[in-house]
Motif scaffolding. Structure first.
Motif, PDB file in Angstrom:
ATOM      1  N   TRP A 219      45.884  50.036  35.334  1.00  0.00           N
ATOM      2  CA  TRP A 219      45.433  48.716  34.919  1.00  0.00           C
ATOM      3  C   TRP A 219      44.408  48.170  35.911  1.00  0.00           C
ATOM      4  O   TRP A 219      44.442  48.499  37.096  1.00  0.00           O
ATOM      5  N   SER A 220      43.561  47.297  35.417  1.00  0.00           N
ATOM      6  CA  SER A 220      42.739  46.443  36.257  1.00  0.00           C
ATOM      7  C   SER A 220      43.024  45.010  35.833  1.00  0.00           C
ATOM      8  O   SER A 220      42.917  44.690  34.644  1.00  0.00           O
ATOM      9  N   VAL A 221      43.441  44.178  36.783  1.00  0.00           N
ATOM     10  CA  VAL A 221      43.765  42.791  36.437  1.00  0.00           C
ATOM     11  C   VAL A 221      42.942  41.838  37.285  1.00  0.00           C
ATOM     12  O   VAL A 221      42.774  42.051  38.485  1.00  0.00           O
ATOM     13  N   SER A 222      42.432  40.820  36.648  1.00  0.00           N
ATOM     14  CA  SER A 222      41.651  39.816  37.366  1.00  0.00           C
ATOM     15  C   SER A 222      42.159  38.402  37.084  1.00  0.00           C
ATOM     16  O   SER A 222      41.632  37.442  37.640  1.00  0.00           O
ATOM     17  N   SER A 223      43.173  38.275  36.233  1.00  0.00           N
ATOM     18  CA  SER A 223      43.671  36.944  35.876  1.00  0.00           C
ATOM     19  C   SER A 223      45.195  36.945  35.867  1.00  0.00           C
ATOM     20  O   SER A 223      45.846  37.996  35.772  1.00  0.00           O
ATOM     21  N   ILE A 224      45.749  35.750  35.955  1.00  0.00           N
ATOM     22  CA  ILE A 224      47.203  35.584  35.903  1.00  0.00           C
ATOM     23  C   ILE A 224      47.751  36.106  34.577  1.00  0.00           C
ATOM     24  O   ILE A 224      48.802  36.759  34.527  1.00  0.00           O
ATOM     25  N   GLU A 225      47.022  35.855  33.495  1.00  0.00           N
ATOM     26  CA  GLU A 225      47.475  36.296  32.170  1.00  0.00           C
ATOM     27  C   GLU A 225      47.552  37.815  32.085  1.00  0.00           C
ATOM     28  O   GLU A 225      48.490  38.372  31.514  1.00  0.00           O
TER      29      GLU A 225
END
Length: 206
Positions: free
Chosen positions: A146-152
């Motif tokens: 995964w790549s995550v950049s937001s709380i959601e």
């Protein structure tokens, strides 16, 4: 887990810090857990392993935030550092490994950790682009992480892993596990032999 007093019933997030940008990563996780903690069946145990080359003032800012956080985040204390000399040695206990562009994440893929997450926070994204001259992390591009950049986005990862522990597997998680297996197919214990064979190939014609 037993060395850290962590129950097998807990969902463990290992945060492997880098030389910069750890505070953004911890804030991202805390924000996600605050939003969904009432919906989780499992208690989440988040463990931070600081990078040895992090600036002392950056480490202190992370510690200050952790101590004031409404969600419990656990630091690796000096005794535990002796038990686990680096973040890679802590990977097998984790359900989620969260870091920047780190070898710890790649080890987590090899260990088949259910969720390997690259934090695409502003500091880490800029550092990756400047250091590697790439726009996307190869493991993410391959569909193996995964790549995550937001709380959601972080929330979605945690909920997917919680469902996985209940015996439910999303299509996304299943496809990611398949991509991880494909990415790691050459890690069969024979890599050195193959490299040596390639090194010697030209010598056959000398």
């Amino acid at each position: 887990r037993s060395k850290l007093g962590i129950s097998s019933e807990q969902l463990v997030v290992l945060i492997a810090g880098q030389s910069a940008g750890l505070l953004e990563v911890v804030q991202l996780l805390v924000g996600a857990l605050q939003a969904i903690h009432n919906r989780l069946q499992y208690r989440v145990r988040a463990v931070v392993r600081h990078h040895p080359r992090a600036k002392p003032e950056d480490t202190q800012r992370v510690m200050d935030f952790m101590h004031s956080s409404p969600i419990a985040i656990f630091d690796v204390d000096p005794l535990e550092v002796a038990l686990f000399p680096n973040s890679d040695s802590m990977v097998p206990m984790a359900d989620i490994v969260l870091s920047g562009y780190s070898t710890t994440n790649y080890y987590a893929i090899l260990w088949q950790v259910p969720a390997v997450v690259y934090a695409a926070t502003p500091i880490l994204s800029a550092k990756f682009h400047n250091d590697k001259h790439l726009d996307e992390i190869p493991e993410v591009k391959a569909g193996a992480a995964w790549s995550v950049s937001s709380i959601e986005e972080m929330q979605a990862v945690i909920m997917d892993v919680a469902a996985h522990r209940n015996g439910e597997q999303s299509t996304h998680l299943r496809e990611m596990r398949e991509a991880q297996a494909q990415l790691c197919r050459f890690h069969d214990g024979n890599a050195a032999r193959r490299v040596w064979g390639e090194v010697n190939r030209p010598l056959r014609y000398v």
